[in-house]
Design a protein around this motif. Structure first.
Motif, PDB file in Angstrom:
ATOM      1  N   HIS A  30      42.498  22.581  22.059  1.00  0.00           N
ATOM      2  CA  HIS A  30      41.069  22.818  21.907  1.00  0.00           C
ATOM      3  C   HIS A  30      40.589  24.026  22.705  1.00  0.00           C
ATOM      4  N   VAL A  31      41.117  24.185  23.919  1.00  0.00           N
ATOM      5  CA  VAL A  31      40.573  25.161  24.870  1.00  0.00           C
ATOM      6  C   VAL A  31      41.707  25.928  25.532  1.00  0.00           C
ATOM      7  N   VAL A  32      41.498  27.235  25.701  1.00  0.00           N
ATOM      8  CA  VAL A  32      42.406  28.015  26.535  1.00  0.00           C
ATOM      9  C   VAL A  32      41.619  28.475  27.767  1.00  0.00           C
ATOM     10  N   ILE A  33      42.226  28.336  28.923  1.00  0.00           N
ATOM     11  CA  ILE A  33      41.604  28.743  30.187  1.00  0.00           C
ATOM     12  C   ILE A  33      42.344  29.980  30.686  1.00  0.00           C
ATOM     13  N   ILE A  34      41.605  31.051  30.923  1.00  0.00           N
ATOM     14  CA  ILE A  34      42.242  32.317  31.310  1.00  0.00           C
ATOM     15  C   ILE A  34      41.704  32.775  32.666  1.00  0.00           C
ATOM     16  N   PRO A  35      42.497  32.615  33.727  1.00  0.00           N
ATOM     17  CA  PRO A  35      42.126  33.237  35.001  1.00  0.00           C
ATOM     18  C   PRO A  35      42.419  34.744  34.906  1.00  0.00           C
ATOM     19  N   ILE A  36      41.458  35.569  35.265  1.00  0.00           N
ATOM     20  CA  ILE A  36      41.625  37.022  35.139  1.00  0.00           C
ATOM     21  C   ILE A  36      42.850  37.496  35.908  1.00  0.00           C
TER      22      ILE A  36
ATOM     23  N   GLY B  46      29.638  30.998  40.710  1.00  0.00           N
ATOM     24  CA  GLY B  46      29.895  29.686  40.107  1.00  0.00           C
ATOM     25  C   GLY B  46      29.695  29.662  38.606  1.00  0.00           C
ATOM     26  N   LEU B  47      30.041  30.794  37.940  1.00  0.00           N
ATOM     27  CA  LEU B  47      29.855  30.893  36.493  1.00  0.00           C
ATOM     28  C   LEU B  47      31.185  31.100  35.768  1.00  0.00           C
ATOM     29  N   VAL B  48      31.321  30.465  34.617  1.00  0.00           N
ATOM     30  CA  VAL B  48      32.516  30.609  33.777  1.00  0.00           C
ATOM     31  C   VAL B  48      32.088  31.250  32.462  1.00  0.00           C
ATOM     32  N   GLU B  49      32.878  32.232  31.996  1.00  0.00           N
ATOM     33  CA  GLU B  49      32.572  32.828  30.689  1.00  0.00           C
ATOM     34  C   GLU B  49      33.046  31.879  29.589  1.00  0.00           C
ATOM     35  N   PHE B  50      32.114  31.482  28.724  1.00  0.00           N
ATOM     36  CA  PHE B  50      32.366  30.532  27.641  1.00  0.00           C
ATOM     37  C   PHE B  50      32.291  31.299  26.325  1.00  0.00           C
ATOM     38  N   LYS B  51      33.384  31.292  25.560  1.00  0.00           N
ATOM     39  CA  LYS B  51      33.385  32.024  24.293  1.00  0.00           C
ATOM     40  C   LYS B  51      34.025  31.181  23.200  1.00  0.00           C
ATOM     41  N   LEU B  52      33.340  31.107  22.057  1.00  0.00           N
ATOM     42  CA  LEU B  52      33.890  30.437  20.887  1.00  0.00           C
ATOM     43  C   LEU B  52      34.691  31.439  20.073  1.00  0.00           C
TER      44      LEU B  52
ATOM     45  N   GLU C 188      41.795  32.113  44.373  1.00  0.00           N
ATOM     46  CA  GLU C 188      40.539  31.468  43.988  1.00  0.00           C
ATOM     47  C   GLU C 188      40.414  31.350  42.470  1.00  0.00           C
ATOM     48  N   HIS C 189      40.817  32.406  41.765  1.00  0.00           N
ATOM     49  CA  HIS C 189      40.819  32.335  40.299  1.00  0.00           C
ATOM     50  C   HIS C 189      41.686  31.175  39.825  1.00  0.00           C
TER      51      HIS C 189
ATOM     52  N   ASN D 273      35.656  36.963  38.865  1.00  0.00           N
ATOM     53  CA  ASN D 273      34.952  37.068  40.146  1.00  0.00           C
ATOM     54  C   ASN D 273      33.613  36.342  40.123  1.00  0.00           C
ATOM     55  N   LYS D 274      32.923  36.344  38.953  1.00  0.00           N
ATOM     56  CA  LYS D 274      31.652  35.624  38.842  1.00  0.00           C
ATOM     57  C   LYS D 274      31.828  34.139  39.122  1.00  0.00           C
ATOM     58  N   SER D 275      33.007  33.626  38.759  1.00  0.00           N
ATOM     59  CA  SER D 275      33.288  32.203  38.979  1.00  0.00           C
ATOM     60  C   SER D 275      33.348  31.904  40.476  1.00  0.00           C
TER      61      SER D 275
END
Length: 566
Positions: free
Chosen positions: A470-476, A536-542, A482-483, A530-532
């Motif tokens: 369902h979801v892929v999580i990508i740490p930069i 405390g923000l995560v980029e959410f993309k469909l 921290e990422h 870095n925003k995360s």
């Protein structure tokens, strides 16, 4: 699943062998690998998609009263000899012998063996109806395997067989399966149409195909935008274009040097193709037949096989045509003694003063009139329908589309129960033949068809229900602790919530990870940067959207669940 522990061999370039989008993307995204022509290995991502499709199929089959079993792939020739299909099925059947020189085949279909099973176990009306199905491999030695999973020699199929007391019971079973198929393909996220279809080698007199609408579809369908009519072009009935007859003229033979095709003849004689009769010779099993059609029309070979039953129908060779007519196929016609069956399309009988071949090199007849100048076995609907013709149901204009057949349902009647003597005792103790239906879904084809309908320039766009994850999580940056900490935390929360998550923990550039995520087609992508860490923000993309949005860390799991449940 973590990328570092997975087997997902993606490709940057498209293999030369891959002709259509689904073949290209399933190879590039690491879902399949070719083992031999028309034979594929399903890698872990591909297997996950197939399993989800199968789970949907099983759920709907079970809801409709189906019971799953597993029939043998290797089938004894004796059963196929009983139905008469051993010798007529053709070269598509993989045949083999055991050490005792007994004949077997790899099952291309399972009507014989399921009917044999039921005739040995069912003897009373109280045991009917029965809906028995399986999901397993089928084998057909395609002359020209192509288009990846679309036309293979080994493929996965769901086939269900219904056994009823009578036609009324068969209609109930047929409708159950028809409705179940609508549910299955809807749940798989496909745009499709049920269309009236030809029963082909399976047999029976009523059949519907379920067509996924796609540009690369092998089949052509016509459909009406004003009513629910839709049919495979192979069986769509054609209303003849009735021409007003004129006074018959004297037939004469004219010299037509170099004019072999209808267009060349029409150009040479300054007429239109509509003013010609096209004559084609066919090899129908061991017999040669001729088929006549108006010059601007196309012969529908499925319809020809309906009025002249045969297993193999193909254009006769030039050598065969010369042996019958003494000339090149470009100059053949129905006038004279051909001594073979001649069938004509309905429109031919309305033609007057038309042109046809003279069965002499470089000559044609002009002013030919069917009723006067040649005889046929009969006039039948033998042509292919064309877009713009009237709908058989409501009369509005038909439109043309291409489709991929992913399923088909058949009313078999007593074809197999009669051949194999599958009978039961009714309420009065009388022996009666069981009435059968069969219902197939190409599981591997459904996966490919889904890709043909859901992709962009970057890769696959899987519908949520059958996506490998369902979801892929990508740490930069995999090197940033921290990422990785935040990515791991979200990954664990998603898994605990029952979400299928894929963590790209590779030490690769972000661009590589994004490209692979789009190529594979995960429905949701979460990017940790870095925003995360700072906000405390995560980029959410469909995958279906171009733009991304920022979601708070403590809300991201809920956001994913909300989307997947929508």
């Amino acid at each position: 699943m973590k990328y570092s522990e997975s087997f997902v061999p993606t490709l940057r370039s498209t293999p030369a062998e891959a002709e259509i989008i689904s073949h290209q993307l399933l190879l590039r995204a690491g879902f399949i690998r070719k083992s031999a022509a028309g034979i594929y290995t399903y890698l872990p991502l591909g297997q996950r998609v197939l399993k989800k499709i199968q789970d949907i199929i099983r759920d709907e089959m079970d809801k409709a009263g189906g019971q799953e079993l597993l029939l043998p792939i290797i089938q004894p020739a004796e059963l196929w000899l009983e139905t008469g299909r051993w010798h007529v099925y053709g070269e598509e059947m993989f045949r083999l012998k055991d050490r005792h020189n007994r004949d077997f085949c790899l099952g291309p279909t399972h009507e014989e063996i399921i009917t044999d099973l039921v005739r040995g176990e069912v003897n009373s009306y109280r045991q009917l109806p029965l809906l028995l199905y399986q999901i397993q491999n089928k084998y057909r030695d395609e002359k020209r395997p192509r288009f990846g999973l679309m036309r293979g020699r080994e493929f996965i199929m769901k086939d269900l067989y219904s056994f009823d007391k009578d036609e009324e019971g068969l209609e109930i079973s047929y409708r159950k399966m028809y409705n179940a198929y609508i549910n299955i393909f809807s749940r798989c996220g496909l745009k499709f149409r049920p269309v009236e279809a030809d029963s082909g080698a399976i047999g029976g007199n009523v059949s519907h195909e379920f067509m996924v609408l796609a540009e690369n579809g092998e089949a052509q369908i016509v459909y009406c935008t004003e009513c629910d009519y839709a049919a495979n072009i192979e069986i769509a009935p054609c209303k003849p274009d009735v021409k007003e007859k004129t006074e018959p003229k004297f037939m004469e033979k004219v010299h037509t040097p170099g004019a072999k095709t209808i267009d060349e003849v029409a150009d040479f004689l300054k007429i239109t193709p509509q003013d010609c009769i096209k004559t084609l010779f066919y090899q129908a099993d061991d017999q040669v037949i001729a088929v006549l059609i108006r010059g601007d029309r196309n012969i529908n070979e499925v319809k020809v096989q309906k009025i002249h039953p045969c297993y193999n129908l193909q254009l006769a060779s030039e050598e065969v045509v010369r042996g019958i007519t003494g000339c090149n196929p470009g100059y053949v016609g129905p006038v004279g003694e051909l001594n073979i069956p001649i069938y004509a399309d309905l429109e031919v009988q309305y033609l007057t003063n038309v042109v046809c071949g003279a069965n002499q090199e470089e000559y044609h007849y002009v002013n030919v009139n069917p009723e006067r100048d040649f005889k046929v076995k009969g006039y039948f609907d033998l042509r292919s329908i064309e877009p713009g013709e009237p709908c058989p149901k409501c009369g509005e204009k038909l439109e043309l589309a291409r489709g991929i057949e992913v399923g088909q349902v058949f009313k078999l009647g007593t074809k197999y129960s009669q051949a194999l003597n599958a009978k039961y005792l009714d309420e009065k103790g009388q022996e009666r033949l069981m009435v059968m239906g069969c219902y197939g879904i190409g599981v591997t084809r459904t996966m490919a068809a889904c890709v043909e309908q859901n992709y962009d320039e970057n890769g696959i766009i899987w519908p949520k229900a059958i996506a490998p994850y369902h979801v892929v999580i990508i740490p930069i940056s995999a090197k940033d602790p921290e990422h990785m900490r935040i990515a791991e935390e979200i990954y664990q929360k998603l898994i605990s919530a029952g979400i299928e998550a894929f963590l790209d923990d590779r030490n690769e550039r972000p661009g590589v990870k994004f490209k692979d995520a789009d190529l594979i087609g995960f429905p949701v992508r979460l990017t940790i940067g870095n925003k995360s860490v700072t906000e405390g923000l995560v980029e959410f993309k469909l995958r279906t959207e171009k733009e991304a949005s920022d979601v708070a860390l403590n809300e991201v799991v809920e956001k994913v669940i909300e989307y997947l449940n929508s």
